[in-house]
Design a protein around this motif. Structure first.
Motif, PDB file in Angstrom:
ATOM      1  N   ALA A 178       2.219 -11.481   0.745  1.00  0.00           N
ATOM      2  CA  ALA A 178       2.691 -12.035  -0.524  1.00  0.00           C
ATOM      3  C   ALA A 178       1.829 -11.509  -1.666  1.00  0.00           C
ATOM      4  N   LEU A 179       2.471 -11.238  -2.812  1.00  0.00           N
ATOM      5  CA  LEU A 179       1.779 -10.624  -3.933  1.00  0.00           C
ATOM      6  C   LEU A 179       1.584 -11.588  -5.099  1.00  0.00           C
ATOM      7  N   GLY A 180       0.550 -11.345  -5.856  1.00  0.00           N
ATOM      8  CA  GLY A 180       0.324 -12.044  -7.116  1.00  0.00           C
ATOM      9  C   GLY A 180       0.655 -11.107  -8.260  1.00  0.00           C
ATOM     10  N   LEU A 181       1.583 -11.491  -9.124  1.00  0.00           N
ATOM     11  CA  LEU A 181       2.033 -10.656 -10.240  1.00  0.00           C
ATOM     12  C   LEU A 181       1.441 -11.159 -11.558  1.00  0.00           C
ATOM     13  N   ASP A 182       1.156 -10.232 -12.478  1.00  0.00           N
ATOM     14  CA  ASP A 182       0.627 -10.598 -13.784  1.00  0.00           C
ATOM     15  C   ASP A 182       1.767 -10.627 -14.798  1.00  0.00           C
ATOM     16  N   TYR A 183       2.276 -11.831 -15.060  1.00  0.00           N
ATOM     17  CA  TYR A 183       3.388 -11.978 -16.003  1.00  0.00           C
ATOM     18  C   TYR A 183       2.926 -11.919 -17.455  1.00  0.00           C
ATOM     19  N   THR A 184       1.621 -11.958 -17.683  1.00  0.00           N
ATOM     20  CA  THR A 184       1.106 -11.998 -19.058  1.00  0.00           C
ATOM     21  C   THR A 184       0.657 -10.622 -19.549  1.00  0.00           C
TER      22      THR A 184
ATOM     23  N   THR B 145      13.409  -1.239 -17.664  1.00  0.00           N
ATOM     24  CA  THR B 145      13.716  -0.063 -16.850  1.00  0.00           C
ATOM     25  C   THR B 145      12.913  -0.129 -15.571  1.00  0.00           C
ATOM     26  N   SER B 146      13.332   0.630 -14.577  1.00  0.00           N
ATOM     27  CA  SER B 146      12.587   0.696 -13.321  1.00  0.00           C
ATOM     28  C   SER B 146      11.165   1.192 -13.558  1.00  0.00           C
ATOM     29  N   GLU B 147      11.041   2.222 -14.393  1.00  0.00           N
ATOM     30  CA  GLU B 147       9.731   2.799 -14.662  1.00  0.00           C
ATOM     31  C   GLU B 147       8.792   1.781 -15.305  1.00  0.00           C
ATOM     32  N   ASN B 148       9.311   1.018 -16.270  1.00  0.00           N
ATOM     33  CA  ASN B 148       8.472   0.038 -16.962  1.00  0.00           C
ATOM     34  C   ASN B 148       8.114  -1.138 -16.065  1.00  0.00           C
ATOM     35  N   ALA B 149       9.027  -1.513 -15.169  1.00  0.00           N
ATOM     36  CA  ALA B 149       8.711  -2.563 -14.198  1.00  0.00           C
ATOM     37  C   ALA B 149       7.639  -2.091 -13.231  1.00  0.00           C
ATOM     38  N   SER B 150       7.710  -0.818 -12.848  1.00  0.00           N
ATOM     39  CA  SER B 150       6.716  -0.266 -11.919  1.00  0.00           C
ATOM     40  C   SER B 150       5.311  -0.374 -12.489  1.00  0.00           C
ATOM     41  N   LYS B 151       5.182  -0.201 -13.816  1.00  0.00           N
ATOM     42  CA  LYS B 151       3.869  -0.300 -14.440  1.00  0.00           C
ATOM     43  C   LYS B 151       3.284  -1.699 -14.290  1.00  0.00           C
ATOM     44  N   ALA B 152       4.148  -2.716 -14.339  1.00  0.00           N
ATOM     45  CA  ALA B 152       3.670  -4.090 -14.169  1.00  0.00           C
ATOM     46  C   ALA B 152       3.390  -4.397 -12.703  1.00  0.00           C
ATOM     47  N   ILE B 153       4.276  -3.956 -11.815  1.00  0.00           N
ATOM     48  CA  ILE B 153       4.128  -4.254 -10.392  1.00  0.00           C
ATOM     49  C   ILE B 153       2.922  -3.533  -9.797  1.00  0.00           C
ATOM     50  N   ALA B 154       2.569  -2.377 -10.369  1.00  0.00           N
ATOM     51  CA  ALA B 154       1.426  -1.607  -9.852  1.00  0.00           C
ATOM     52  C   ALA B 154       0.123  -2.390  -9.932  1.00  0.00           C
ATOM     53  N   ALA B 155       0.077  -3.376 -10.822  1.00  0.00           N
ATOM     54  CA  ALA B 155      -1.137  -4.188 -10.973  1.00  0.00           C
ATOM     55  C   ALA B 155      -1.156  -5.389 -10.021  1.00  0.00           C
ATOM     56  N   ALA B 156      -0.118  -5.536  -9.195  1.00  0.00           N
ATOM     57  CA  ALA B 156      -0.041  -6.680  -8.282  1.00  0.00           C
ATOM     58  C   ALA B 156      -1.141  -6.623  -7.229  1.00  0.00           C
ATOM     59  N   LYS B 157      -1.594  -7.787  -6.807  1.00  0.00           N
ATOM     60  CA  LYS B 157      -2.619  -7.905  -5.768  1.00  0.00           C
ATOM     61  C   LYS B 157      -2.075  -8.734  -4.609  1.00  0.00           C
ATOM     62  N   ILE B 158      -2.457  -8.369  -3.398  1.00  0.00           N
ATOM     63  CA  ILE B 158      -2.047  -9.149  -2.231  1.00  0.00           C
ATOM     64  C   ILE B 158      -2.805 -10.472  -2.235  1.00  0.00           C
ATOM     65  N   LYS B 159      -2.047 -11.564  -2.190  1.00  0.00           N
ATOM     66  CA  LYS B 159      -2.669 -12.889  -2.161  1.00  0.00           C
ATOM     67  C   LYS B 159      -2.460 -13.578  -0.821  1.00  0.00           C
ATOM     68  N   GLY B 160      -1.605 -13.005   0.036  1.00  0.00           N
ATOM     69  CA  GLY B 160      -1.400 -13.551   1.365  1.00  0.00           C
ATOM     70  C   GLY B 160      -2.588 -13.265   2.265  1.00  0.00           C
ATOM     71  N   THR B 161      -2.645 -13.951   3.384  1.00  0.00           N
ATOM     72  CA  THR B 161      -3.725 -13.745   4.342  1.00  0.00           C
ATOM     73  C   THR B 161      -3.163 -13.288   5.679  1.00  0.00           C
ATOM     74  N   GLY B 162      -3.990 -12.592   6.451  1.00  0.00           N
ATOM     75  CA  GLY B 162      -3.543 -12.096   7.753  1.00  0.00           C
ATOM     76  C   GLY B 162      -2.422 -11.088   7.587  1.00  0.00           C
ATOM     77  N   ASN B 163      -1.341 -11.309   8.334  1.00  0.00           N
ATOM     78  CA  ASN B 163      -0.197 -10.404   8.259  1.00  0.00           C
ATOM     79  C   ASN B 163       0.707 -10.674   7.051  1.00  0.00           C
ATOM     80  N   ASP B 164       0.443 -11.764   6.356  1.00  0.00           N
ATOM     81  CA  ASP B 164       1.285 -12.113   5.207  1.00  0.00           C
ATOM     82  C   ASP B 164       0.877 -11.268   3.996  1.00  0.00           C
TER      83      ASP B 164
END
Length: 378
Positions: free
Chosen positions: A302-308, A281-300
């Protein structure tokens, strides 16, 4: 089941709205041309929304990810209704094709379900004069595993079993590995027909990242956009895979959630090690995406997602679709429209429509950085 039905009804209604909106937009485009429109003044703000059209004009071409197509359809409809005379033409193809088009300079921005590779960033510098391509996270959501097994309304799978199904090691629906995860469910001996994307796809790559992180023994492949495993059947785009699953008994495939809900395709619950298998569901995906961290540098961005993740209620097979743009060196005739349109998609108003379409909004802290970056595009 009530939640799935509710989401399905929402998505079906939204799909009808998008179709009718497309017809309206076509008619409006004809009216503008007939009336001698010069391509938009870039000064109008819709009375029914907060969309700002400052600097927008003419036609903007974009292409890429089919996973974000349903979100893009709604965004384009809303934006063009507000910004008279401006045309946004997003071609839903694949992430790979979108990045190729961007680096060839034929589109103002590209949609991709995976961040630019270093070599793609290097290539972008020939198009982004004085700058480079950057990743702006704009759409989040679950990658649903849809299936067609008559009589089975609820199905639990874990990463290892999914890996074995898509690599051809598990061949029938009553396999002991599937049965062990679905106690009390009568599983048929029907042959499994596994469908995957035929073209380079960020959705494929994100599924590969999940399987590689959680079932390495059973999925020894690198996470690439090209489908890596032997066997299976190929179809074009998320829509093509969903269509095959819908019509073929015994089928299973992967696609963005709105393709499942709009066609009433049941989806797999993922056994992650949490207290209970997690529904797509969208709600359950949001819980996983909320833990994402920006891994790009400068203006980039890009996110790092926790698949585990094993957090309760966090659906682990997620993707984030990026809009790929030049940070500096955008074409003068499209820069205003790119900034105006992406300002809307990243706005609270633009992100709000995502949940109803089966997507997950980008976390507020990250989205604030997207807006700042869009404002500074040159």
């Amino acid at each position: 089941m009530k939640l799935q039905r509710k989401i399905g009804l929402r998505a079906t209604a939204l799909g009808a709205l998008a179709v009718s909106g497309a017809l309206v937009l076509t008619a409006c485009g004809s009216d503008d041309n007939a009336g001698g429109s010069t391509g938009g003044t870039g000064e109008k703000t819709s009375a029914a929304s907060n969309i700002k059209c400052d600097g927008a004009k003419g036609k903007l071409l974009a292409s890429g990810s089919s996973a974000q197509k349903n979100a893009m359809d709604v965004w384009v409809k809303n934006y063009m209704a507000a910004c008279t005379g401006v045309e946004i033409n997003y071609k839903s193809s694949s992430s790979g094709e979108g990045i190729v088009a961007f680096n060839q300079g034929t589109v103002g921005f590209a949609g991709s379900d995976s961040a630019l590779k270093p070599e793609e960033v290097t290539e972008s510098k020939t198009v982004c004069k004085g700058g480079q391509g950057i990743n702006l996270p704009m759409v989040g959501g679950p990658i649903a595993i849809g299936y067609n097994v008559p009589g089975v309304d609820k199905l639990n799978l874990d990463a290892a079993t999914i890996a074995k199904i898509f690599s051809g090691k598990i061949k029938t629906w009553n396999d002991p590995a599937i049965a062990a995860l679905n106690a009390g469910v009568k599983l048929p001996s029907t042959a499994i027909q596994a469908f995957h994307r035929s073209e380079d796809s960020g959705t494929t790559q994100n599924l590969g990242k999940y399987l590689g992180a959680t079932a390495k023994t059973d999925w020894p492949y690198e996470a690439e956009k090209k489908w890596p495993a032997p066997g299976g059947q190929a179809a074009s785009g998320s829509s093509g895979v969903a269509a095959q699953v819908k019509q073929a008994e015994g089928a299973i495939g992967y696609f963005e959630l709105s393709y499942a809900t709009s066609q009433s395709i049941p989806t797999v619950n993922i056994a992650t090690g949490a207290a209970a298998p997690v529904e797509a569901t969208s709600e359950n995906a949001s819980k996983a995406i909320a833990a994402a961290k920006i891994k790009g540098t400068g203006n980039d961005l890009a996110l790092g997602l926790d698949y585990t993740t094993k957090a309760d209620g966090a659906y682990p097979i997620v993707l984030v679709t990026y809009e790929v743009v030049c940070d500096t060196g955008n074409k003068a005739d499209t820069l205003g429209t790119v900034k105006s349109f992406l300002t809307y998609t990243a706005s609270d108003e633009g992100q709000k429509v995502l949940t109803d379409a089966g997507y997950a909004p980008i976390p507020a802290e990250i989205n604030a950085k997207v807006r700042t970056t869009v404002a500074g595009l040159k």
